[in-house]
Design an enzyme around this catalytic site. Sequence first.
Site, short mmCIF file in Angstrom:
data_model
loop_
_atom_site.label_atom_id
_atom_site.label_comp_id
_atom_site.label_asym_id
_atom_site.label_seq_id
_atom_site.Cartn_x
_atom_site.Cartn_y
_atom_site.Cartn_z
N THR A 197 0.82 -1.21 0.00
CA THR A 197 0.00 0.00 0.00
C THR A 197 0.85 1.27 0.00
O THR A 197 2.01 1.24 0.46
CB THR A 197 -0.90 -0.01 1.25
N ASP A 198 0.26 2.37 -0.46
CA ASP A 198 0.96 3.67 -0.38
C ASP A 198 1.03 4.17 1.06
O ASP A 198 1.79 5.10 1.35
CB ASP A 198 0.29 4.71 -1.29
N GLU A 199 0.23 3.57 1.96
CA GLU A 199 0.15 4.09 3.33
C GLU A 199 1.47 3.91 4.09
O GLU A 199 1.70 4.56 5.11
CB GLU A 199 -1.02 3.45 4.09
N TYR A 252 -1.98 -0.57 10.96
CA TYR A 252 -2.09 -1.23 9.65
C TYR A 252 -0.86 -0.92 8.79
O TYR A 252 -0.18 -1.83 8.31
CB TYR A 252 -3.37 -0.79 8.93
N LYS A 284 2.17 -3.36 7.38
CA LYS A 284 2.46 -3.55 5.94
C LYS A 284 3.91 -3.13 5.65
O LYS A 284 4.60 -3.78 4.86
CB LYS A 284 1.49 -2.73 5.08
P1 NAD Z 1 -9.44 -7.55 2.13
O1 NAD Z 1 -9.43 -7.29 3.60
O2 NAD Z 1 -10.67 -7.29 1.35
O3 NAD Z 1 -9.04 -9.07 1.85
C1 NAD Z 1 -8.02 -9.74 2.55
C2 NAD Z 1 -8.19 -11.23 2.32
O4 NAD Z 1 -7.11 -11.89 2.97
C3 NAD Z 1 -9.48 -11.80 2.89
O5 NAD Z 1 -10.09 -12.66 1.96
C4 NAD Z 1 -9.02 -12.57 4.12
O6 NAD Z 1 -9.85 -13.69 4.41
C5 NAD Z 1 -7.63 -12.99 3.70
N1 NAD Z 1 -6.74 -13.24 4.84
C6 NAD Z 1 -6.58 -12.48 5.95
N2 NAD Z 1 -5.67 -13.02 6.77
C7 NAD Z 1 -5.23 -14.15 6.17
C8 NAD Z 1 -4.27 -15.15 6.50
N3 NAD Z 1 -3.58 -15.09 7.65
N4 NAD Z 1 -4.05 -16.15 5.64
C9 NAD Z 1 -4.76 -16.24 4.49
N5 NAD Z 1 -5.68 -15.34 4.11
C10 NAD Z 1 -5.92 -14.30 4.94
O7 NAD Z 1 -8.21 -6.73 1.58
P2 NAD Z 1 -8.01 -6.03 0.15
O8 NAD Z 1 -8.57 -4.66 0.20
O9 NAD Z 1 -8.45 -6.96 -0.91
O10 NAD Z 1 -6.42 -5.89 0.13
C11 NAD Z 1 -5.61 -6.93 -0.41
C12 NAD Z 1 -4.15 -6.53 -0.29
O11 NAD Z 1 -3.93 -5.32 -0.99
C13 NAD Z 1 -3.72 -6.28 1.15
O12 NAD Z 1 -2.41 -6.78 1.31
C14 NAD Z 1 -3.72 -4.76 1.28
O13 NAD Z 1 -2.76 -4.33 2.23
C15 NAD Z 1 -3.33 -4.36 -0.13
N6 NAD Z 1 -3.85 -3.05 -0.56
C16 NAD Z 1 -5.16 -2.73 -0.42
C17 NAD Z 1 -5.62 -1.50 -0.89
C18 NAD Z 1 -7.09 -1.12 -0.80
O14 NAD Z 1 -7.43 0.02 -1.13
N7 NAD Z 1 -7.99 -2.01 -0.42
C19 NAD Z 1 -4.73 -0.60 -1.48
C20 NAD Z 1 -3.38 -0.97 -1.60
C21 NAD Z 1 -2.95 -2.20 -1.15
P1 TYD Z 2 -10.86 3.84 4.08
O1 TYD Z 2 -11.79 3.43 2.98
O2 TYD Z 2 -11.01 3.21 5.42
O3 TYD Z 2 -9.38 3.66 3.51
P2 TYD Z 2 -7.95 4.17 4.15
O4 TYD Z 2 -8.14 4.54 5.56
O5 TYD Z 2 -7.11 2.96 3.98
O6 TYD Z 2 -7.51 5.33 3.29
O7 TYD Z 2 -11.00 5.40 4.27
C1 TYD Z 2 -10.80 6.30 3.18
C2 TYD Z 2 -10.88 7.70 3.75
O8 TYD Z 2 -12.24 7.94 4.18
C3 TYD Z 2 -10.03 7.92 4.98
O9 TYD Z 2 -9.50 9.25 4.96
C4 TYD Z 2 -11.00 7.76 6.15
C5 TYD Z 2 -12.30 8.27 5.56
N1 TYD Z 2 -13.54 7.64 6.10
C6 TYD Z 2 -14.59 8.45 6.55
O10 TYD Z 2 -14.52 9.70 6.50
N2 TYD Z 2 -15.72 7.84 7.02
C7 TYD Z 2 -15.83 6.49 7.11
O11 TYD Z 2 -16.88 5.97 7.59
C8 TYD Z 2 -14.75 5.67 6.63
C9 TYD Z 2 -14.82 4.17 6.69
C10 TYD Z 2 -13.62 6.30 6.13
#
Ligand code: NAD
Ligand code: TYD
Length: 352
Positions: A133-135, A159, A163
Amino acid sequence: MILVTGGAGFIGGNFVLDWLANPHAEGVVNLDKLTYAGNLATLQSLSADDRHIFVQGDIGDYELVLSLLKKHAIRAVVNFAAESHVDRSIHGPGDFIQTNVLGTFNLLEAVRAFWSDLSEEGKQQFRFLHVSTDEVYGSLSATDPAFSETNPYEPNSPYSASKAASDHLVRAWHHTYGLPVLTTNCSNNYGPYHFPEKLIPLVILNALAGKPLPIYGDGQQIRDWLYVKDHCSAIRRVLEAGKLGETYNVGGWNEKPNLDVVHTICSILDSLRPKADGTSYATQITYVKDRPGHDRRYAIDATKLERELGWKPAETFETGIQKTVQWYLDNQEWTEGVLSGSYRDWVKKQYS
Ligand code: NAD
Ligand code: TYD
């Protein structure tokens, strides 16, 4: 075959569906623990596709991972499995350390054991792609340049710290053991099958249910948004042509304050599903207590990926968000399945 971890989650699920939409693609072994965020309903369309093998299990289970790698002669691992929600990491960081740090460590060790026994050719062809992630780069001020791959890591939430730790492990396994790794650091994704604890699906579903649309703090926090299918195409490209040991930033060139995102969703819903009383969904916007340590701005400079590997996002925010809102309107069965007891418990804990 390839091994996808976390392939029942939001991005992993989209990745598996897109990968297998190609009739010539290698099969997928999908290892997922099925935490609250994992959902087999996302993969329902693959139930008759024997190129998809689902295994419920933990990336931290060394023996299980090693046996899957051997049994299916895996040639690449794409690691999506993680605890992914910042707010949950604030309430309970333990699961994040367990899966994101220790889980990644055990996964890397199993992969290293398997990879070390491959032939020279097998070793060279093998890939371990870590999805991050960019975070990990921390928070930007309004005038800072966007994050590039050389930015120092400054994670601020449990989180992002977990990561960041996993990214460092992946890097070290390359430098120390020669494991052929690639890392991608992506901005906020949105699109189909997104669990409604995250901003965009939460706002769509709350709006339709007549519930408050919670804005943390002043709503002026900025995120870069990328349509999930574009993230999947970037990962496929990096897997195919990325330089070993390198990291690639992935972003949508779509920086938006949260409040603008929420207003955009409201106006799309106003036209696709107007409210019976004629008011806008925007009247449901409610300001709530800010997230502790809330990062102010994320922005991604994705020029390296474009320059070196020719990748660019296909969607703008405007086209991607329109498709996303439409998808939630068309797939209420999926969302109803997700809005279970444990989800309701989370909403009560976070927003009451
Ligand atoms: P998500 O929470 O929707 O899915 C995570 C999945 O991993 C779930 O299906 C869960 O059951 C599985 N999981 C959790 N712990 C596990 C374990 N110990 N062993 C096996 N499986 C396990 O997450 P997402 O949004 O799909 O993100 C996927 C990846 O991308 C993550 O690594 C996250 O850090 C990264 N990412 C997410 C975003 C975003 O905006 N969602 C952006 C950048 C990077
Ligand atoms: P989120 O979707 O949780 O992603 P991340 O925290 O990983 O960026 O949140 C996106 C942005 O929206 C973040 O600045 C937090 C804000 N947010 C709200 O304002 N209200 C909400 O109920 C949620 C879930 C997030």
